[in-house]
Motif scaffolding. Structure first.
Motif, PDB file in Angstrom:
ATOM      1  N   LEU A 166       0.840  -1.199   0.000  1.00 62.36           N
ATOM      2  CA  LEU A 166       0.000   0.000   0.000  1.00 62.36           C
ATOM      3  C   LEU A 166       0.870   1.242   0.000  1.00 62.36           C
ATOM      4  O   LEU A 166       1.785   1.364   0.806  1.00 62.36           O
ATOM      5  CB  LEU A 166      -0.871   0.030   1.259  1.00 62.36           C
ATOM      6  N   SER A 209      -7.353  -2.397  -2.645  1.00 63.22           N
ATOM      7  CA  SER A 209      -6.125  -2.500  -1.850  1.00 63.22           C
ATOM      8  C   SER A 209      -5.898  -3.914  -1.328  1.00 63.22           C
ATOM      9  O   SER A 209      -4.778  -4.348  -1.121  1.00 63.22           O
ATOM     10  CB  SER A 209      -6.194  -1.550  -0.640  1.00 63.22           C
ATOM     11  N   PHE A 210      -7.022  -4.614  -1.069  1.00 65.53           N
ATOM     12  CA  PHE A 210      -6.892  -5.955  -0.490  1.00 65.53           C
ATOM     13  C   PHE A 210      -7.205  -7.055  -1.491  1.00 65.53           C
ATOM     14  O   PHE A 210      -7.412  -8.202  -1.118  1.00 65.53           O
ATOM     15  CB  PHE A 210      -7.812  -6.074   0.732  1.00 65.53           C
ATOM     16  N   ASP A 241      -5.591  -8.800  -3.405  1.00 64.58           N
ATOM     17  CA  ASP A 241      -4.730 -10.001  -3.370  1.00 64.58           C
ATOM     18  C   ASP A 241      -5.333 -11.110  -2.521  1.00 64.58           C
ATOM     19  O   ASP A 241      -5.034 -12.291  -2.715  1.00 64.58           O
ATOM     20  CB  ASP A 241      -3.364  -9.726  -2.736  1.00 64.58           C
ATOM     21  N   SER A 299       5.163   3.002   3.216  1.00 67.74           N
ATOM     22  CA  SER A 299       3.986   2.275   2.754  1.00 67.74           C
ATOM     23  C   SER A 299       3.898   0.925   3.467  1.00 67.74           C
ATOM     24  O   SER A 299       4.812   0.512   4.169  1.00 67.74           O
ATOM     25  CB  SER A 299       4.050   2.092   1.241  1.00 67.74           C
ATOM     26  N   LEU A 300       2.784   0.261   3.289  1.00 64.52           N
ATOM     27  CA  LEU A 300       2.597  -1.032   3.959  1.00 64.52           C
ATOM     28  C   LEU A 300       3.096  -2.153   3.076  1.00 64.52           C
ATOM     29  O   LEU A 300       2.743  -2.234   1.907  1.00 64.52           O
ATOM     30  CB  LEU A 300       1.100  -1.261   4.214  1.00 64.52           C
ATOM     31  N   THR A 301       3.872  -3.039   3.637  1.00 60.91           N
ATOM     32  CA  THR A 301       4.330  -4.179   2.865  1.00 60.91           C
ATOM     33  C   THR A 301       3.182  -5.174   2.748  1.00 60.91           C
ATOM     34  O   THR A 301       2.152  -5.063   3.423  1.00 60.91           O
ATOM     35  CB  THR A 301       5.495  -4.894   3.555  1.00 60.91           C
ATOM     36  N   LYS A 302       3.397  -6.149   1.880  1.00 63.19           N
ATOM     37  CA  LYS A 302       2.364  -7.155   1.683  1.00 63.19           C
ATOM     38  C   LYS A 302       2.049  -7.882   2.993  1.00 63.19           C
ATOM     39  O   LYS A 302       0.898  -8.173   3.294  1.00 63.19           O
ATOM     40  CB  LYS A 302       2.841  -8.159   0.628  1.00 63.19           C
ATOM     41  N   LYS A 328       0.112  -5.649   5.259  1.00 69.72           N
ATOM     42  CA  LYS A 328      -1.215  -5.475   4.680  1.00 69.72           C
ATOM     43  C   LYS A 328      -2.086  -6.684   4.997  1.00 69.72           C
ATOM     44  O   LYS A 328      -3.265  -6.553   5.310  1.00 69.72           O
ATOM     45  CB  LYS A 328      -1.066  -5.287   3.168  1.00 69.72           C
ATOM     46  N   TYR A 357      -5.471  -6.840   7.097  1.00 68.90           N
ATOM     47  CA  TYR A 357      -6.669  -7.429   6.497  1.00 68.90           C
ATOM     48  C   TYR A 357      -7.316  -8.429   7.450  1.00 68.90           C
ATOM     49  O   TYR A 357      -8.519  -8.434   7.661  1.00 68.90           O
ATOM     50  CB  TYR A 357      -6.278  -8.113   5.184  1.00 68.90           C
TER      51      TYR A 357
END
Lengths: 644, 644
Positions: free
Chosen positions: A192, A241-242, A244, B191-194, B197, B201
């Protein structure tokens, strides 16, 4: 015939000029088409990887060779290095780069469970060109790092093994694993951005605002508010954004992130550690100057402040790793020099720590205060000498007062300073660098004869006669004439130095010289029989007032002359100095001397010279190997004949 | 005195060897200390920026010059280019790079409101070295792009202005804005890494799970669940991931993200567009070969498939932008060539579209089918000729049958093929390339005389006598002897070509030659009086079977010979070909011819040659400018004397 000829094939027959003939690249029968996913193709299809000895200068234009397994030999307390070159066969990385590779390194392990640990005994650095010539060694993250490769460019990694003195001898094995991988830009496209993150933050805060003050509210309103918040939250979770994570409500498979797989290139490193321990104290002191002025200017520290002491301390400790004996130096009028290995006074505990460090082979004692302290130079000098001459490490002390005296006045300056020192300590060693006698009172009818007579002329005001290798030229036999003038029986020594001369093809540390030419500086010392070496200096860049300022070599000097390391800030956010290839080769040369000395201790000095000769490693300043093999043969022979 | 001398200053006095004297770098009185924030320091303190003319080869080792404003002159339908070089003074970018710069470009505007729009008329490309020599021009994002700079390396941007034919003449101004900025790695650290993230989530999904099935539940439970969800949500919002936003509950100031500010370096571009419109159809046809075989191999397409037609179409259209007339070619036995400008048969609408394109000055007609079609070569040829000779564009047609015949058999081959063609169309133009007469039946007693007699020997089987510039050497006067043998009154023409010869110092397009040497290929054509030019070829790389495979030049050829562009895939994920500097200079040379032709149309051809001579731009194959200034003087003089 006519019909066939209308669809001819470019190549052997025609104007294609050897089209396809030197096709050493992609030989794989399955062609790579369209977008290349490095996670689905063997890295060998994407990369050329090959090894090169540490004496090779491997630059961006170097072409691939066969990949051969790495087999190294090292003594204990020795550093041995090897280079790995990587060149992309194809591009897969998108914008501006050919692609990204991940380089991973394992510990080196022996069958008995001994280890050389990655990050400690095993280090990786990237070879960065300076003025287009491979020279700077910029540390890489350990045990895993990522490197960007560029189209048509060879990237080089310098791998060093530092064998601790107490390491168990034996056979060690490990691996370097090189994997083509997705570029960071691609992987971060899954993360993000700050803007997206801020958007998300606001939405979540709004949710919270809706449900937070529920206490005491009518239950209908509560239900409405919760409903609203719930639907906002649901919207957030379904946002792109989510995206994935939509398909899979379970744990994400993060394995994909791991570049190491069966597709990686695995490079076996095999190392024999033998029982010889290189002496902690180098057999031949190599005293290397550091400009304190350059440190002050570049790092913006004032002479004598705490920061200044810290920076000098950092430089001293870092250079000590290279089997060299650092001295700090600032220049005075004429060629008067103020040289000092410890910035602290002799009675300071740090000075004792410095001077008694067994890795330090020699230290410079200043002939006056480094930091103004109220004492006169005379008083200061007397006290320093009185303290130091009582110490065990006093035998390492020397006084370096003047660089390259040229006339009677300058020679007299040395005499008078030396007299003063000898008055306090008759056994003090004065070191004088020179390449000629006084020009205004010739000591002989020709220059070389006059040069030869300097010891006679300076005695007893100098104990270490330190002469330029440039004077000898290719006439190695002159070394014997020089030594004949030195009264070794009275503790006099002959040392040498290189600076802007001698030039190519003689051994020196200029940028652009061959790797063996760098290493041969120390082979020459051994062959000629000098007992020490001096070099000015390690950090003589052009003036700059910012730590990360571009490195410029000084005008009028050959590139690389006077520069053996770079400030780390130029290449990364690290504060640690960055070694040059030439500094590594200085270390290798000093290590070679220990091998030769061991051999000489068994078979005599003449046999050690014979070994240099018969391997083709070094026969003279214009006759030494340009290939690495003779070096390995010499080392192998010492190992074979001297191991216990 | 003694006391002072103990703290001397390195520099003028001593062994510092010019220490600080060539300090052209950071002159700012406020020194940059510690970590450098590019958003808080004037970019001029971090960067050297300077301009260079398009004929300069500016490489990574080039040193900074004064930054001077850019002032350009261009006709309509002309491309004019300039280079901007950027070199970091210091490093601020962290690992591996010196720093990142953002380059932004504005439209060029005239006072009357006319515009040259960024991304359309104004393009930016990065100059990428090939074999260490600046050559490839890799497109940059417009209107803003980011570039990584490397320590001690100069990065070069190539800026082109394409002035449309209908552009209002006048004075245009715009800006290039260069700003040191944070590296992508640094910005993405915000930023947010995967992984983060995914964590987020899951937490949000858990919140939702808690509150979602509220309907019909006891209100106590509802309150508990909402409480729990609320506190989870609060925890999420207070997590380190969102730490950036804690301080400020209001809208985030995103201005910080915008690198352009008062700290940026603003480079004014000033352009005079004059009323001359370069003719759409080039005055001198330059026919440039493209190997279809190379396209087939590299892109993995089969001859004659739809993909194949598409790729050839893409290459044709892309090259047509360069005022050149492309022909495709494959090689047969001996030096027989199958050349064709359109891969489609003559009756296909695409062929008509190609041949009637006013930008195409000449087209090659194949003497047999390109894609097997059932016809015999004879029938196919007859039908092609019968269709084409009725068209308006037939005057552009030529037949190129054999490359450099060397003996009687080969010359006879040309005669017989030409006879066949002339039987169908007596006015067909046969082009033959040669550099000598038949070796087995000498036409004269010396080589050059024999070469001169080729037209007489080949007539009437060739109309375009296309000779190697290599034959002429530096004896320009020989051009007159060649022309004397050409019956221009009967429509015969003299064209020239360069290939692996002539070599340095003569004009050619080899890598490593000077920029003016590249551009002078066309100056030479104008001076010698040839009416066309041939080059083989634009894409003659070593064989490869992957589009993004590293470019290798063919063995035995000078680097760059036969290569005028690169596959885009090598440098980025783009499919568009990447031009070489040499292709741009070919274009510039062709544009220079239009200037000279305009001048000649006013003042006569001799005066145009006089202009070349008196500006010092071109006097002969060994006497032409190495500087750019004479080119600007020539262009300025044509503008001054020929504008309306």
């Amino acid at each position: 015939g006519d019909h066939q000829e209308t669809v001819p094939v470019e190549g052997v027959a025609g104007g294609g000029t050897a089209y396809g003939w030197s096709d050493t690249g992609v030989n794989d029968p399955r062609p790579l088409r369209g977008a290349i996913d490095p996670m689905k193709v063997s890295s060998l299809e994407l990369l050329n990887v090959w090894c090169m000895p540490n004496s090779a200068n491997v630059g961006p234009q170097d072409m691939p060779r066969e990949l051969e397994p790495i087999s190294l030999l090292a003594a204990r307390n020795e550093r041995e290095s090897i280079q790995i070159a990587i060149r992309p066969k194809v591009s897969w990385g998108g914008s501006g780069i050919a692609g990204t590779v991940q380089v991973q390194c394992t510990d080196l392990c022996s069958p008995c469970g001994a280890r050389l640990v990655v990050g400690q005994s095993l280090t990786l650095r990237r070879v960065v060109p300076v003025l287009g010539v491979p020279d700077a060694l910029v540390p890489l993250d350990m045990p895993v790092c990522q490197l960007n490769l560029f189209p048509g460019e060879t990237t080089v990694i310098w791998i060093s093994v530092d064998v601790p003195s107490e390491q168990t001898p034996g056979h060690y094995e490990g691996e370097i694993i090189i994997s083509a991988t997705k570029s960071e830009a691609e992987s971060t496209s899954q993360s993000l951005t700050k803007v997206e993150k801020h958007q998300l933050y606001r939405e979540l805060r709004d949710c919270l605002d809706v449900v937070e003050p529920l206490k005491g509210r009518p239950s209908e309103e509560v239900v409405e508010r919760v409903k609203s918040a719930t639907s906002s939250l649901r919207r957030v979770l379904l946002s792109p954004s989510f995206a994935d994570f939509f398909s899979d409500y379970g744990p994400i498979d993060m394995m994909e992130e791991d570049a190491v797989s069966s597709l990686s290139i695995r490079l076996k490193i095999s190392l024999t550690v033998w029982d010889f321990v290189l002496p902690v104290t180098p057999s031949v002191p190599a005293v290397i100057g550091i400009s304190d002025t350059v440190i002050e200017d570049r790092f913006g520290v004032e002479h004598g402040t705490n920061e200044w002491f810290e920076l000098l301390d950092q430089h001293f400790k870092w250079l000590l790793q290279y089997r060299i004996s650092p001295y700090f130096c600032r220049w005075g009028n004429g060629m008067r020099v103020l040289t000092y290995t410890s910035p602290w006074p002799a009675d300071h505990p740090k000075s004792d720590e410095y001077f008694s460090d067994p890795r330090l082979a020699a230290y410079a004692v200043p002939n006056g205060p480094i930091v103004p302290c109220g004492d006169t130079a005379k008083d200061y000098l007397r006290r320093e000498v009185e303290i130091l001459r009582t110490k065990n490490h006093w035998k390492k002390a020397y006084f370096y007062l003047w660089d390259e005296p040229l006339n009677i006045e300058q020679y007299n300056g040395i005499r008078s300073m030396a007299s003063e020192i000898h008055a306090y300590a008759p056994d003090a060693r004065i070191l004088t660098t020179y390449y000629c006698g006084p020009s205004d009172a010739p000591l002989a009818s020709n220059n070389f004869e006059a040069f030869l007579k300097v010891p006679e002329f300076l005695r007893p005001h100098t104990q270490i006669y330190c002469t330029s290798e440039w004077v000898i030229g290719n006439r190695e036999d002159l070394a014997k004439d020089i030594i004949a003038e030195i009264q070794t029986e009275n503790g006099e020594e002959w040392w040498t130095y290189v600076c802007l001369g001698p030039g190519d093809p003689h051994p020196n540390w200029h940028l652009g010289m061959r790797g063996t030419q760098h290493r041969a500086v120390m082979w020459r010392v051994w062959k000629e029989g000098g007992t020490g070496f001096l070099y000015w200096g390690a950090n003589c860049y052009e003036k700059a007032t910012v730590p990360s300022a571009e490195i410029k070599f000084r005008r009028g000097l050959p590139p690389g002359d006077g520069v053996l390391f770079y400030p780390g800030q130029v290449f990364s956010s690290s504060q640690q100095p960055v070694a040059s290839l030439r500094l590594e080769r200085l270390l290798s040369g000093l290590q070679d001397i220990e091998y030769l000395k061991l051999y000489a201790s068994r078979f005599g000095r003449d046999e050690s010279l014979n070994l240099l000769e018969k391997t083709g490693m070094y026969q003279g300043p214009e006759r030494y190997t340009s290939e690495h093999t003779p070096i390995d043969i010499m080392r192998g022979e010492v190992y074979r004949t001297c191991r216990s």
